[in-house]
Design a protein around this motif. Sequence first.
Motif, mmCIF file in Angstrom:
data_model
loop_
_atom_site.group_PDB
_atom_site.id
_atom_site.type_symbol
_atom_site.label_atom_id
_atom_site.label_comp_id
_atom_site.label_asym_id
_atom_site.label_seq_id
_atom_site.Cartn_x
_atom_site.Cartn_y
_atom_site.Cartn_z
ATOM 1 N N THR A 116 0.718 -0.888 -0.354
ATOM 2 C CA THR A 116 -0.082 -0.107 -0.192
ATOM 3 C C THR A 116 0.532 1.431 -0.386
ATOM 4 N N ALA A 117 0.198 2.137 -0.604
ATOM 5 C CA ALA A 117 0.826 3.893 -0.608
ATOM 6 C C ALA A 117 1.453 3.664 1.210
ATOM 7 N N ASN A 118 0.870 3.358 2.428
ATOM 8 C CA ASN A 118 1.727 3.432 3.449
ATOM 9 C C ASN A 118 2.988 2.977 3.902
ATOM 10 N N VAL A 119 2.927 1.506 2.908
ATOM 11 C CA VAL A 119 4.218 0.554 2.952
ATOM 12 C C VAL A 119 4.495 1.246 2.629
ATOM 13 N N ALA B 293 9.990 -7.059 0.259
ATOM 14 C CA ALA B 293 8.740 -7.715 0.862
ATOM 15 C C ALA B 293 8.708 -6.891 2.363
ATOM 16 N N VAL B 294 7.491 -7.121 3.133
ATOM 17 C CA VAL B 294 7.419 -6.388 4.408
ATOM 18 C C VAL B 294 6.870 -7.319 4.939
ATOM 19 N N LEU B 295 7.428 -7.651 6.514
ATOM 20 C CA LEU B 295 6.460 -8.542 6.519
ATOM 21 C C LEU B 295 6.473 -7.699 8.426
ATOM 22 N N GLN C 164 18.772 -8.682 2.675
ATOM 23 C CA GLN C 164 18.853 -7.995 4.103
ATOM 24 C C GLN C 164 18.040 -7.879 4.245
ATOM 25 N N GLY C 165 17.843 -7.216 5.854
ATOM 26 C CA GLY C 165 16.814 -7.021 6.669
ATOM 27 C C GLY C 165 17.129 -6.113 7.844
ATOM 28 N N LEU C 166 15.850 -5.308 7.671
ATOM 29 C CA LEU C 166 15.852 -4.124 8.887
ATOM 30 C C LEU C 166 14.241 -3.575 9.644
ATOM 31 N N GLU C 167 13.932 -3.561 10.900
ATOM 32 C CA GLU C 167 13.076 -3.374 11.742
ATOM 33 C C GLU C 167 12.368 -2.236 12.013
ATOM 34 N N SER C 168 11.168 -2.116 12.422
ATOM 35 C CA SER C 168 10.343 -0.646 12.235
ATOM 36 C C SER C 168 8.802 -0.746 13.016
ATOM 37 N N GLU C 169 8.411 -0.313 12.928
ATOM 38 C CA GLU C 169 7.111 -0.437 13.516
ATOM 39 C C GLU C 169 5.878 0.729 13.080
ATOM 40 N N LEU C 170 4.788 0.284 12.111
ATOM 41 C CA LEU C 170 4.171 1.004 11.278
ATOM 42 C C LEU C 170 2.394 0.795 12.244
ATOM 43 N N ARG C 171 2.145 1.737 11.615
ATOM 44 C CA ARG C 171 1.052 1.951 11.929
ATOM 45 C C ARG C 171 -0.345 1.758 10.719
ATOM 46 N N MET C 172 -1.074 1.953 10.014
ATOM 47 C CA MET C 172 -1.253 1.122 8.864
ATOM 48 C C MET C 172 -2.532 2.297 9.613
ATOM 49 N N SER C 173 -3.810 3.415 8.186
ATOM 50 C CA SER C 173 -4.953 3.786 8.595
ATOM 51 C C SER C 173 -5.934 3.090 8.836
ATOM 52 N N GLY C 174 -6.694 2.572 9.690
ATOM 53 C CA GLY C 174 -7.347 1.002 9.528
ATOM 54 C C GLY C 174 -6.641 0.344 10.989
ATOM 55 N N LYS D 49 6.000 4.515 1.311
ATOM 56 C CA LYS D 49 6.620 5.201 2.093
ATOM 57 C C LYS D 49 6.944 4.527 3.338
ATOM 58 N N LEU D 50 6.993 3.650 3.797
ATOM 59 C CA LEU D 50 8.186 3.561 4.829
ATOM 60 C C LEU D 50 9.333 2.648 4.189
ATOM 61 N N ILE D 51 9.247 2.039 2.888
ATOM 62 C CA ILE D 51 9.724 1.840 2.507
ATOM 63 C C ILE D 51 11.418 2.841 1.924
ATOM 64 N N ASP D 52 10.439 3.721 1.119
ATOM 65 C CA ASP D 52 11.002 4.796 1.066
ATOM 66 C C ASP D 52 12.021 5.857 1.980
ATOM 67 N N LYS D 53 11.665 5.469 3.097
ATOM 68 C CA LYS D 53 12.466 5.916 4.709
ATOM 69 C C LYS D 53 13.309 5.000 4.833
ATOM 70 N N LEU D 54 13.499 4.076 5.129
ATOM 71 C CA LEU D 54 14.435 3.296 5.685
ATOM 72 C C LEU D 54 15.630 2.524 4.537
ATOM 73 N N PHE D 55 15.380 2.755 3.521
ATOM 74 C CA PHE D 55 16.379 2.184 2.069
ATOM 75 C C PHE D 55 17.459 2.713 2.311
ATOM 76 N N GLY D 56 17.482 4.202 2.497
ATOM 77 C CA GLY D 56 18.983 4.973 2.522
ATOM 78 C C GLY D 56 19.843 4.599 3.903
ATOM 79 N N LYS D 57 19.317 4.456 4.641
ATOM 80 C CA LYS D 57 19.598 3.504 6.826
ATOM 81 C C LYS D 57 20.997 2.326 6.087
ATOM 82 N N THR D 58 21.821 3.097 7.135
ATOM 83 C CA THR D 58 22.717 1.854 7.288
ATOM 84 C C THR D 58 21.956 0.404 7.872
#
Length: 245
Positions: free
Chosen positions: A107-110, A190-192, A131-141, A112-121
């Motif tokens: 989705t659009a929010n997912v 992919a986002v899990l 490669q993997g990276l952990e984060s938090e997400l709250r989708m609409s609904g 956005k999260l990917i775009d924000k994290l892709f440049g992280k080290t």
Amino acid sequence: MDTTVKPLYGHQEDAKRGYNPTKPGRPSHAYHTSFIASLRIVLDVEVQAGNQTASSYAQPELWELLDGLPEPSRPAFLRGDCAWGTERAMDGAEQRHIPYLFKLKQTANVKKLIDKLFGKTEWVDAGQQWQGLESELRMSGWTSKRRVGILRRSLRQEDAAAAEKKRKAGKQLILDLPETTHQGVRYEYAVLVTSLRDEVRTIAQLYRDRGDSENNFDELKNQWGWSGFTTQDRNRCQLMARLTA
């Protein structure tokens, strides 16, 4: 948990047009199935109308099944594809204190999260060239933030070239995973979403193991005749689907 589509040819009860990737427009039944994955044992099969492929149609029977099990016999966790990455499915598992591991739709929010994290080290090895990276997400609904694992893998040059060729031709991408480019490198990702507390590498492997369960569907349909037995009423179709499974 997963759903398989059974195309129908005739006048069967609840033969409806719905999601049917192999034969678009063909009436079908939807087989909602629960496996004990590592043991290759089918817990339940619910045969429903072909326009009821969404996980929401499978959940009432799933929760009834799990609620009837003594707590020591409940699954270690629930695993499903992006059809199960919904608030209703996650909330149902959380109410029962059963961990879960689902894939999220792109989705659009997912994105956005990917775009924000892709440049992280902080990306870490997630096994099998991922490669993997952990984060938090709250989708609409969603009622709360939830833990997510973002996985990415760089495409080989020939894979990227083939994907680009298909994109320019207006055809479907050769890979079924979404893609993005960062610093000139094209990645599939992919986002899990999960309530498991394991590290990202373990989470990634647990989801990859789901592919072994997919082989069960192939065997059931092509070797055990799961898609070959059809009667006019749905109840007997379900009875035979369960006996075969």
